[in-house]
Enzyme design. Sequence first.
Site, PDB file in Angstrom:
ATOM      1  N   GLN A  63      -4.387  -4.989   7.277  1.00  0.00           N
ATOM      2  CA  GLN A  63      -5.283  -5.989   6.699  1.00  0.00           C
ATOM      3  C   GLN A  63      -5.175  -7.344   7.384  1.00  0.00           C
ATOM      4  O   GLN A  63      -5.804  -8.307   6.951  1.00  0.00           O
ATOM      5  CB  GLN A  63      -4.982  -6.148   5.202  1.00  0.00           C
ATOM      6  CG  GLN A  63      -5.152  -4.888   4.382  1.00  0.00           C
ATOM      7  CD  GLN A  63      -6.600  -4.443   4.292  1.00  0.00           C
ATOM      8  OE1 GLN A  63      -7.527  -5.234   4.428  1.00  0.00           O
ATOM      9  NE2 GLN A  63      -6.814  -3.159   4.060  1.00  0.00           N
TER      10      GLN A  63
ATOM     11  N   HIS B 273       0.862  -1.185   0.000  1.00  0.00           N
ATOM     12  CA  HIS B 273       0.000   0.000   0.000  1.00  0.00           C
ATOM     13  C   HIS B 273       0.898   1.235   0.000  1.00  0.00           C
ATOM     14  O   HIS B 273       2.021   1.210   0.504  1.00  0.00           O
ATOM     15  CB  HIS B 273      -0.866  -0.036   1.265  1.00  0.00           C
ATOM     16  CG  HIS B 273      -1.937   0.995   1.335  1.00  0.00           C
ATOM     17  ND1 HIS B 273      -1.682   2.316   1.659  1.00  0.00           N
ATOM     18  CD2 HIS B 273      -3.286   0.905   1.152  1.00  0.00           C
ATOM     19  CE1 HIS B 273      -2.818   2.987   1.676  1.00  0.00           C
ATOM     20  NE2 HIS B 273      -3.803   2.165   1.366  1.00  0.00           N
TER      21      HIS B 273
ATOM     22  N   CYS C 119      -4.730   2.412  -3.713  1.00  0.00           N
ATOM     23  CA  CYS C 119      -3.510   2.971  -3.126  1.00  0.00           C
ATOM     24  C   CYS C 119      -2.338   1.999  -3.281  1.00  0.00           C
ATOM     25  O   CYS C 119      -1.538   1.808  -2.355  1.00  0.00           O
ATOM     26  CB  CYS C 119      -3.715   3.331  -1.646  1.00  0.00           C
ATOM     27  SG  CYS C 119      -4.934   4.607  -1.378  1.00  0.00           S
TER      28      CYS C 119
ATOM     29  N   LYS D  82     -10.445  -0.363  10.553  1.00  0.00           N
ATOM     30  CA  LYS D  82     -10.524  -1.598   9.769  1.00  0.00           C
ATOM     31  C   LYS D  82     -10.850  -2.799  10.646  1.00  0.00           C
ATOM     32  O   LYS D  82     -10.929  -3.934  10.152  1.00  0.00           O
ATOM     33  CB  LYS D  82      -9.215  -1.828   9.017  1.00  0.00           C
ATOM     34  CG  LYS D  82      -8.929  -0.770   7.950  1.00  0.00           C
ATOM     35  CD  LYS D  82      -7.671  -1.074   7.169  1.00  0.00           C
ATOM     36  CE  LYS D  82      -7.272   0.080   6.259  1.00  0.00           C
ATOM     37  NZ  LYS D  82      -8.219   0.284   5.151  1.00  0.00           N
TER      38      LYS D  82
ATOM     39  N   ASP E 292       3.166  -3.662   8.215  1.00  0.00           N
ATOM     40  CA  ASP E 292       1.874  -3.002   8.043  1.00  0.00           C
ATOM     41  C   ASP E 292       0.809  -4.071   8.282  1.00  0.00           C
ATOM     42  O   ASP E 292       0.576  -4.928   7.439  1.00  0.00           O
ATOM     43  CB  ASP E 292       1.794  -2.436   6.620  1.00  0.00           C
ATOM     44  CG  ASP E 292       0.382  -2.000   6.218  1.00  0.00           C
ATOM     45  OD1 ASP E 292      -0.539  -2.066   7.050  1.00  0.00           O
ATOM     46  OD2 ASP E 292       0.219  -1.614   5.044  1.00  0.00           O
TER      47      ASP E 292
END
Length: 408
Positions: free
Chosen positions: A199, A119, A362, A222, A196
């Site tokens: 997700q 991302h 993104c 999220k 990261d």
Amino acid sequence: MNNLLNDFPILQEIVNDEKLVYLDNAATTQKPRQVLDAIRNYYEHDNANVHRGVHTLAQRATEQFEGVRQKVADFIGANNPQEVVYTKGTTEALNWIAASYGRTHLHAGDEIVVSYMEHHSNLVPWQQLALQTGAKLKYIGLTVDGQLDLKNAQQVITDKTAIVSLCHASNVLGVINPIKQVTRLAHQHGAIMVVDGAQAVPHMPVDVKELDVDFYAFSGHKMLGPTGCGILWGKKELLNEMPPLEFGGEMISNVGLYQTDFKAPPYKFEGGTQNIAGVIGLGAAIDYLNEIGLDKIMKHERRLVEYVLPQLTAIQGIEIYGPKDPRQRTGVLSFNLTGVHPHDLASALDMDGVAVRAGHHCAQPLMKYLGVSATARASFYLYNTQTDADLLIRAVLDAKEFFLNGSF
């Protein structure tokens, strides 16, 4: 998990005369009543600033605010709540690592390693850091089905590598990366591992100790929480080395006319009034997820993908990106329909009440790597059902009929 639907008021919305089928969870998730109630309760009963007052409301607000720090630590398997820093979200957390740790530790000739699936939030900060320090940015390639190429990783990560930063799960390909394996490789070469987790944390159990990563970032919105609230977790010794990036109230221990002493982490990074209501909402979201269980959520999403993926693949003209094996991915499904722009496809699905994402997500370097400008993306979460999957397939078939033959 059909009994969860009543917890989410927005899922009763009617869109274009159809009941909403919300499949844009990779962008943001909906909020259960329990989270909305926690935020409302704070504002109605405990609204005060934290760490600054001895009156009852201030004490209650501070207790809740700091209590969430412990909840977060427990949720991701951290050793110490003092390793948990509140941020606006994953983007800010990754920027802070690059701007604070990166600028004080990297030099010309050092290497920063990312992958083609990142991302922009886990790419642009490293690009800027490389430009500022003279470090070199390098990329790990992908396999044919979109997974991280571990053989290539062994070639790209060298003794010059200072930082490796990867997504735990891709927001486009649905790929779950072998973070523990890459972390071991990074540490063998003396590099730190940044992850990261935007997700991943909402969809599967995450244990930062077991992974042995150095920094881990994720966002509240999220994972059923409010927007504007996220987490930067870092090993205590690394947080101690990092200078703060924002200066002002509450992040100081002593201020003189010409010099200031800063508090220890995490407080030296949390200048000014924090998003107190957001943090409390995040705590309620963690309670909700813990009550269901991340293992159960992961299995539920996998069942949905196992159900919908073969049906989507069977539609002539559909191309799906990422692994074809549902066991190797999250509930993210990115796809294109031959001859139809993803934006047009998403608009057609919206007419059937099905909300999906369309665009480059993104992740423009990944789009270029895949040879496309954009994709449509359906992403499932704990409140989605097999009926939602059926409606997605029906909507895609309706859209295909419309664009090819001009009628439904």
